[in-house]
Design an enzyme around this catalytic site. Structure first.
Site, mmCIF file in Angstrom:
data_model
loop_
_atom_site.group_PDB
_atom_site.id
_atom_site.type_symbol
_atom_site.label_atom_id
_atom_site.label_comp_id
_atom_site.label_asym_id
_atom_site.label_seq_id
_atom_site.Cartn_x
_atom_site.Cartn_y
_atom_site.Cartn_z
ATOM 1 N N LEU A 216 0.817 -1.113 0.043
ATOM 2 C CA LEU A 216 -0.031 -0.039 0.080
ATOM 3 C C LEU A 216 0.914 1.137 0.033
ATOM 4 C CD1 LEU A 216 -2.690 -1.044 2.591
ATOM 5 C CD2 LEU A 216 -3.077 -0.750 0.206
ATOM 6 N N SER A 305 1.332 25.588 2.987
ATOM 7 C CA SER A 305 2.665 25.452 3.653
ATOM 8 C C SER A 305 3.383 24.366 2.852
ATOM 9 C CB SER A 305 2.559 25.068 5.031
ATOM 10 O OG SER A 305 1.768 26.113 5.721
ATOM 11 N N LYS A 307 5.436 21.725 0.915
ATOM 12 C CA LYS A 307 6.824 21.040 1.078
ATOM 13 C C LYS A 307 7.923 21.578 -0.206
ATOM 14 C CE LYS A 307 4.729 16.858 3.233
ATOM 15 N NZ LYS A 307 5.658 16.839 4.394
ATOM 16 N N ASP A 318 2.590 8.507 2.814
ATOM 17 C CA ASP A 318 2.134 9.368 4.209
ATOM 18 C C ASP A 318 0.860 8.796 4.859
ATOM 19 O OD1 ASP A 318 2.827 11.435 6.359
ATOM 20 O OD2 ASP A 318 1.687 13.023 5.182
ATOM 21 N N ASP A 377 0.997 22.055 6.526
ATOM 22 C CA ASP A 377 1.798 20.767 6.507
ATOM 23 C C ASP A 377 1.567 19.812 7.794
ATOM 24 O OD1 ASP A 377 3.197 18.897 5.383
ATOM 25 O OD2 ASP A 377 5.057 19.898 5.688
ATOM 26 N N GLU A 379 -0.861 18.465 8.972
ATOM 27 C CA GLU A 379 -2.082 18.123 8.863
ATOM 28 C C GLU A 379 -2.451 16.656 9.103
ATOM 29 O OE1 GLU A 379 -0.321 15.125 6.588
ATOM 30 O OE2 GLU A 379 0.508 17.137 6.864
ATOM 31 N N ARG A 381 -2.060 15.412 12.277
ATOM 32 C CA ARG A 381 -2.764 15.467 13.348
ATOM 33 C C ARG A 381 -4.198 16.034 13.513
ATOM 34 N NH1 ARG A 381 2.216 19.382 15.205
ATOM 35 N NH2 ARG A 381 2.986 18.136 13.808
#
Length: 531
Positions: A216, A305, A307, A318, A377, A379, A381
């Site tokens: 995955l 924001s 990267k 991620d 960024d 995000e 949380r």
């Protein structure tokens, strides 16, 4: 002169016929073994004392094979100038008609056991590494069936072999694919055959769970969108016949007032989902469910924001927390561990467009707390906050979340261990014990109020999504943020960003996405079921 030339031609012709005859004879002699493409892995142990004159000791399987073949293994090893050292492998041919090749691998010292400084069972881990090295070498020479010496721990041997062979290649031309290798346990010698085979099967299931997570995580983000993640995981988990899956869409998410989750999803054309999975083993030992929560950002640009472009492609992984939760559930279903587990996986992309959340925006989570989003960024949380609130509504006995949450944990621990934040000493002890057994270690990090104060300082809202200390203690302030959305007395947050990828850190994992710490979480849950 002409006669001399005719003589030379005749000699050349006779030599050519002789060579063809020898070649055909040689081919006929080895047809039985060579065409089978079947290899064998055998183990031996280093001498306990540092002495080049000391002889290595064989595993039980190697000793029996050596006796069967009239000491051919011993003879071939004696031809080597030095004893094999830990991790070294030599491949021999024509030892037995059944096997076209035999890989003899040095596991290490037989006395290796739990190392307090290393924090893990070194004996088990050296078996994984030795088997992994051997099966890869046999794959390289074209073997498609390999029998593996359990080396005294069939579970560890199965893990090492199956983890080592994983490769994501489904989008490459078939001609460039690595050949599939079937592994089986070499167990003809054992008086405890059933027990060894049971251990082997468990190791394979654990490796398959981790490999599913790796699969995955490796998938490109244009292939593994939130909706495709739902379909893929739904199919795989329901096939175990122990998992039921409920898919929550945007309308349902809005009805639950998950404004924090939706604030991340609003910049993408891909629809968000919350995947809810219910697992029940036979005769579960817990009355209230154990809750697993996994961060499912299928691609993270950082939002407004943004990267840096270097290595942004790695952000396809991620959703590593969601992948590891899925791999854990797959293993639970195949092992039929007697537990009741509920899993919650929030899925979306963090993209940039005119609707994206802007730095300084304020959003409201499911529990009514307002959040000032000063860094889009940060995000992960935000989506976990609402998933944790929802998990709480089921009154779980434990909540464990996994997330590739911060680069700060990579700075702190690298790939050596997963960072763990918890309010429960007893749960931490179980998790640490699990990691020492699997070789996928855990390290406890602080949940001090010092960090809570940094995230509860906000000009516009109840809480800020980044700490007032800036980059300092970034993983700790992220955990402190999540703590604001949990009331459960047994909560564990696993920051897995540092272990997301494998370079050369773990010898039995190839380079790429690691799927860590799937096996440790399964082992942890197994320990809880035995309390």
């Amino acid at each position: 002169m002409a006669a001399s030339l005719r003589h030379m031609r005749g000699t050349k012709h006779r030599l050519s016929r002789l060579w063809r005859g020898l070649r055909d004879c040689n081919a006929a002699c080895f047809t039985t073994s060579a065409t089978r493409n079947k290899g064998l892995v055998l183990g031996l142990f280093e001498p306990e004392e540092e002495n080049d004159n000391a002889s290595p000791s064989f595993t039980r399987a190697t000793q029996n094979f050596d006796d069967k073949t009239k000491q051919k293994v011993t003879h071939h090893l004696q031809l080597l100038k030095k004893n094999l050292k830990k991790g070294q492998t030599r491949i021999f041919y024509d030892l037995d008609p059944e096997y076209s090749s035999v890989a003899v691998t040095c596991v290490g010292k037989k006395s290796a056991t739990y190392d307090e400084v290393e924090g893990m069972d070194m004996g088990r881990d050296q078996i994984r590494a030795a088997v992994a090295s051997s099966v890869r070498q046999l794959q390289d020479i074209g073997e498609t069936e390999v029998s593996v010496d359990p080396c005294g721990d069939a579970e560890a041997a199965a893990e090492g072999g199956h983890l080592a062979l994983f490769v994501y290649q489904e989008l490459k031309a078939e001609k460039s694919h690595q050949a599939h290798v079937n592994l089986e346990c070499f167990n003809d010698y054992s008086s405890n055959r059933d027990k060894v085979i049971k251990q082997w099967k468990r190791g394979k299931i654990l490796a398959d769970g981790q490999n599913f997570a790796r699969h995955l995580m490796e998938m490109p983000a244009n292939k593994l969108t939130p909706s495709h993640f739902v379909d893929l995981v739904n199919t795989r988990l329901t096939n175990t016949n122990r998992c039921s899956v409920t898919v929550r869409d945007r309308k349902w998410i809005e009805s639950q007032k998950m404004g924090s989750f939706l604030s991340v999803a609003k910049g993408s054309v891909e629809e968000p989902f919350l995947l809810e999975v219910d697992y029940k083993g036979d005769n579960p030992s817990n009355q209230n469910p154990l809750a697993l929560v996994g961060k499912g950002i299928t691609f993270d640009t950082g939002g407004i924001s943004l990267k840096p472009p270097a290595d942004m492609d790695k952000m396809r992984a991620d959703m590593g927390g969601a992948a590891c939760v899925s791999g854990t559930l797959l293993a639970l279903g195949n092992l039929n561990i007697p537990l009741h587990v509920k899993a919650f996986i929030p899925l979306c992309e963090n993209m940039v467009d005119g609707r994206s959340t802007k730095p300084g925006d304020v959003v409201t989570a499911m529990n009514g707390k307002t959040i000032q989003v000063d860094n889009t960024d940060a995000e992960g949380r935000l989506i976990l906050a609402d998933a944790l609130c929802y998990a709480e509504t089921f009154n779980p006995e434990l909540i464990l979340d996994m997330a590739t949450l911060t680069g700060a944990i990579d700075v702190a621990l690298g790939a050596g261990a997963t960072g763990v934040y918890t309010n429960s000493l007893s749960m931490w002890e179980y998790l640490q014990k699990a990691g020492s057994s699997t070789g996928d270690r855990m390290w406890r990090m602080p949940l001090f109020n010092h960090y809570t104060k940094q995230v509860t300082k906000s000009d516009l809202a109840d809480i800020n999504n980044i700490g007032s200390g800036g980059r300092s203690g970034g993983s700790c302030t992220a955990a402190a943020f999540l703590r604001e959305f949990v009331t459960n007395k047994q909560w564990m947050h696993l920051d897995i960003a540092g272990v997301m990828m494998n370079k050369s850190d773990v010898p039995y994992l190839s380079k790429g996405m690691a799927g860590r710490p799937t096996r440790t979480v399964v082992e942890f849950l197994q320990l809880l079921s035995q309390r």
